[in-house]
Motif scaffolding. Structure first.
Motif, PDB file in Angstrom:
ATOM      1  N   MET A 437      14.658   9.013 -15.999  1.00 20.81           N
ATOM      2  CA  MET A 437      14.640   9.811 -17.223  1.00 20.81           C
ATOM      3  C   MET A 437      13.240   9.867 -17.814  1.00 20.81           C
ATOM      4  N   ASP A 438      12.485   8.786 -17.665  1.00 22.64           N
ATOM      5  CA  ASP A 438      11.098   8.790 -18.117  1.00 22.64           C
ATOM      6  C   ASP A 438      10.297   9.839 -17.359  1.00 22.64           C
ATOM      7  N   GLU A 439      10.574   9.948 -16.068  1.00 21.19           N
ATOM      8  CA  GLU A 439       9.866  10.930 -15.264  1.00 21.19           C
ATOM      9  C   GLU A 439      10.176  12.345 -15.749  1.00 21.19           C
ATOM     10  N   THR A 440      11.451  12.576 -16.076  1.00 22.55           N
ATOM     11  CA  THR A 440      11.843  13.891 -16.590  1.00 22.55           C
ATOM     12  C   THR A 440      11.163  14.183 -17.918  1.00 22.55           C
ATOM     13  N   ALA A 441      11.140  13.176 -18.792  1.00 24.32           N
ATOM     14  CA  ALA A 441      10.505  13.357 -20.103  1.00 24.32           C
ATOM     15  C   ALA A 441       9.010  13.621 -19.943  1.00 24.32           C
ATOM     16  N   ARG A 442       8.379  12.866 -19.042  1.00 21.54           N
ATOM     17  CA  ARG A 442       6.951  13.084 -18.809  1.00 21.54           C
ATOM     18  C   ARG A 442       6.699  14.479 -18.243  1.00 21.54           C
ATOM     19  N   ALA A 443       7.608  14.916 -17.374  1.00 24.38           N
ATOM     20  CA  ALA A 443       7.465  16.255 -16.799  1.00 24.38           C
ATOM     21  C   ALA A 443       7.568  17.332 -17.875  1.00 24.38           C
ATOM     22  N   ARG A 444       8.492  17.137 -18.823  1.00 25.38           N
ATOM     23  CA  ARG A 444       8.640  18.109 -19.922  1.00 25.38           C
ATOM     24  C   ARG A 444       7.408  18.106 -20.810  1.00 25.38           C
ATOM     25  N   ARG A 445       6.872  16.916 -21.083  1.00 26.10           N
ATOM     26  CA  ARG A 445       5.659  16.854 -21.911  1.00 26.10           C
ATOM     27  C   ARG A 445       4.488  17.538 -21.200  1.00 26.10           C
ATOM     28  N   THR A 446       4.394  17.331 -19.883  1.00 28.58           N
ATOM     29  CA  THR A 446       3.326  17.970 -19.118  1.00 28.58           C
ATOM     30  C   THR A 446       3.488  19.482 -19.124  1.00 28.58           C
ATOM     31  N   LEU A 447       4.748  19.927 -18.949  1.00 26.79           N
ATOM     32  CA  LEU A 447       5.010  21.368 -18.936  1.00 26.79           C
ATOM     33  C   LEU A 447       4.703  21.989 -20.300  1.00 26.79           C
ATOM     34  N   ALA A 448       5.008  21.252 -21.370  1.00 26.52           N
ATOM     35  CA  ALA A 448       4.696  21.757 -22.709  1.00 26.52           C
ATOM     36  C   ALA A 448       3.183  21.905 -22.895  1.00 26.52           C
TER      37      ALA A 448
END
Length: 704
Positions: A437-448
């Protein structure tokens, strides 16, 4: 003869003991009251000054009077009534003046100066009282003792009030260091300070009286037939003592009552500060304190602590359909359920609008499963309110200390991640934290962050999808935002639009899309309409009428060629404001389309109240029309509704000829979908000949 000898040989021991009790008790009450003088301001300070002054005067005068009645000169005695009353008034007036000076704050030495005035008032009262003391004999004075008594009283009085003021200042400083309200600050060494002030006041009174009495000598000149009445004098002394204790007791009771009220007020304020006013549950501040305690306990006992994030699923819908009073009642009902289910080692708090958190201390997983089961039962049990029933439902995210986190901040973050995963999962109510889930959250932050860069670098583009009449004639084009990521390729609007709304980017994106679509459309030939979607965030936070007017003026696009699309859920948050905004947009000459009709509230009142020019039937019904009789029935009902209201209906998502034929047979006005044309860049549409570009007229000519 020393002072102790004067006390033993010249006084009635029992009355001396009574005088000492008056002096000690009165000084103790005065010490507590005078500290309250230094701790308050304004009218409160004046009230405490009055009580402290009366109590001090009683302690001073009654100690003197009872001790004088216990003095045995060996000759008949009497008292001058006028001077006796004057001595009492001196004690009262001197105390008032002394405490007023001590609390004035005009200098750092004000408390000591006020204390010195107390000592002078004691001295003046004592020696005025001695002038009222009539004996049959020759009176002589030892000036050494006399001066010593005054000096001792002044010194001890100054030390007493200075100590009282310093004790209060220490208490205030400690509270200030901790950022606490004055009324809630702890008393630092309060007992020791009161005891020391009491002792100093006792010394100021006692040393003056008994040292002064050692300075007093009587040589008897007895007159035959005149005697004092010792019994009457003792009765008078006890009466005075009784009144002294009553008055001092009244002062003490006032202090204690105030202390009790203050303590209750502080507790009430503390409860208010740590409780949610709507539900009565602990609030975010209380949760943070409790979480610190529970983490420390779990670490010390090598146990486990589960943090459960709870977010209601249908709360916005309840507020929109039933009003905020209904939403508040749902929260109160859930709060009562939570309160009834918690046991030892469990805790539930409300931390936001429809957000709750729960803590559960456990050593066996079965206990946690039981707790989660009880939470689910409370959240999913139907709620009855007035004449309706609703199931709020919720998404629960669980993170475990120390398995999933070693600190408070990380634990909270991980519980949030799990809760968001639960909201996204259609089939799961409870999600436990997982490292990915951390990876998903980091991916969303990167995409933002990439989206923010894409806006700055002009990487976003607008594609256009054709909208046609049943006859095949082109009615217009819908502007659709696209993002071609430099590394990841095409990013679906379903992914990056919610991301833009979460990160505050949607306002600038929405304004850019509107301006871009109007700028391009003004060059089209034929002059087709262009439809632009509005985000709920954009509708809620932007001044849309002003923006639309500005864009039309800048681009020169005729208002009747612009159509704005919005969903019904967009306008439900604030219907009055929404109606005003839409009426102002309509006044500009711009058309309005109700998008995704049939999937939200689909209220007939919405169509009657709001000035929509078109209904867009959601594509989910079109895709099911060939296999679902219910979907077909809904399509017919919407088309019939549109015809009865005189509002044209556009069907979205037409992908097959059968779907086209079905909608055409049912009398649909307009259609849009892959069968008729996919979204494409403007250059591609020009190349295919669907649109020709012409040089736009000046904006002034266009506006005219």
């Amino acid at each position: 003869m020393n002072v102790l000898g004067c006390i033993v040989y010249k006084h009635n021991l029992w009355l001396v003991i009574v005088a000492v009790l008056i002096c000690g008790g009165g000084s103790w009450v005065t010490a507590r009251l005078v500290r309250r003088v230094f701790a308050t301001r304004g009218l409160q300070r004046a009230g405490w000054q009055f009580l402290a002054s009366v109590t001090a005067a009683v302690a001073i005068w009654c100690t003197h009077f009872v001790a004088m009645l216990g003095f045995e000169p060996g000759v008949p005695v009497s008292f001058d009534p006028v001077l006796t009353i004057v001595s009492l008034l001196i004690a009262l007036g001197g105390s008032f003046a002394a405490f007023a000076v001590a609390g004035s704050g005009f200098t750092r030495a004000a408390p000591a100066i006020g204390g010195a005035l107390v000592g002078l008032a004691i001295s003046l009262m004592h020696y005025t009282g001695m002038m009222a003391y009539r004996v049959q004999g020759v009176v002589s004075w030892n000036h050494t003792y006399l001066v010593a008594s005054i000096v001792l009283s002044v010194v001890f009085g100054a030390l007493a009030l200075d100590r009282a003021a310093r004790g209060v200042n220490v208490r205030a400083d400690i509270g200030a260091d901790k950022g606490m309200d004055k009324s809630a600050r702890p008393a630092a060494k309060d007992t020791g300070s009161v005891a020391s002030v009491t002792l100093l006041l006792v010394l100021a009174i006692a040393t003056l009286h008994f040292t002064g009495m050692c300075a007093f000598t009587v040589t008897p000149l007895r007159i035959a037939g005149e005697f004092s009445n010792p019994a009457a004098l003792q009765a008078l002394a006890l009466s005075v003592a009784g009144m002294a204790f009553i008055i001092a007791g009244a002062g003490l009771v006032s202090y204690l009552l105030d202390d009790t009220v203050r303590a209750e007020s502080v507790e009430h304020l503390r409860t208010m500060a740590l409780s949610d006013m709507l539900t009565g549950l602990p609030n975010r501040a209380s949760f943070n304190d409790r979480l610190d305690v529970e983490i420390a306990r779990a670490a010390a006992e090598h146990g486990k602590l589960a943090l459960v994030g709870i977010d209601l699923n249908r709360f916005k819908e309840i507020n929109d359909l039933r009003g905020h009073h209904a939403g508040d009642e749902v929260l109160r009902i859930l709060a009562r359920r939570f309160t009834s289910l918690v046991r030892e080692g469990e805790f539930v708090a409300r931390v936001g609008g429809d957000e709750f958190v729960a803590l559960h201390r456990y050593s066996h997983r079965d206990a946690l499963d039981d707790f989660l089961g009880r939470l689910e039962d409370a959240l999913f049990r139907p709620i009855r309110y007035d004449d309706w029933e609703v199931v709020s439902g919720a998404s629960l995210g669980v993170a475990i200390y120390p398995d999933d986190a070693s600190s408070k901040a990380v634990l909270i973050n991980n519980a949030d991640l799990a809760m968001y995963r639960a909201k996204a999962a259609l089939t799961r109510t409870v999600c436990f934290y997982e490292p990915k889930m951390d990876e998903t959250a980091r991916a969303r932050r990167t995409l933002a962050a990439d989206l923010r860069d894409a806006i700055a670098r002009g990487q976003l583009s607008v594609h256009y999808q054709v909208q046609t009449a049943v006859s095949g004639a082109i009615c217009g084009y819908e502007a659709l935002l696209r993002w071609e990521h430099p590394r990841q390729g095409f990013i679906s609007p379903g992914v990056f639009i919610p991301l833009a709304e979460e990160n505050g980017l949607i306002l600038s994106i929405g304004a850019w899309v509107l301006r871009e679509a109007c700028t391009r459309a003004v060059t089209w030939q034929p002059p087709y309409k262009v439809a632009v979607n509005l985000s709920p965030v954009q509708f809620a936070h932007a001044d849309l009428p002003a923006l639309v007017s500005e864009v039309l003026a800048e681009t020169g696009l005729a208002p009747d060629r612009l159509e704005l699309e919005l969903t019904e859920s967009t306008i439900f948050a604030d219907r009055e404001r929404s109606l005003d905004v839409l009426q102002r947009i309509k006044a500009l000459g711009v058309s309005l389309a109700l998008d995704d009709f049939g999937t939200g509230y689909s209220s007939l009142d919405t169509l009657r109240t709001f000035p929509f020019d078109k209904i867009k039937l959601d594509q989910s019904f079109i895709s099911e029309a060939e296999s679902s009789r219910q979907a077909t029935a809904i399509i017919r009902a919407v088309l019939a509704l549109g015809k009865s209201l005189g509002i044209p209906v556009l069907a979205e998502g037409i992908e097959t000829q059968d779907q086209f034929d079905l909608l055409a047979g049912e009398g649909c006005d307009e259609m849009q979908g892959f069968l008729l044309g996919r979204p494409a860049p403007l250059a591609q549409l020009v190349e295919s000949g669907q649109i020709k570009l012409v040089q736009p007229r000046s904006r002034y000519a266009a506006a005219g």
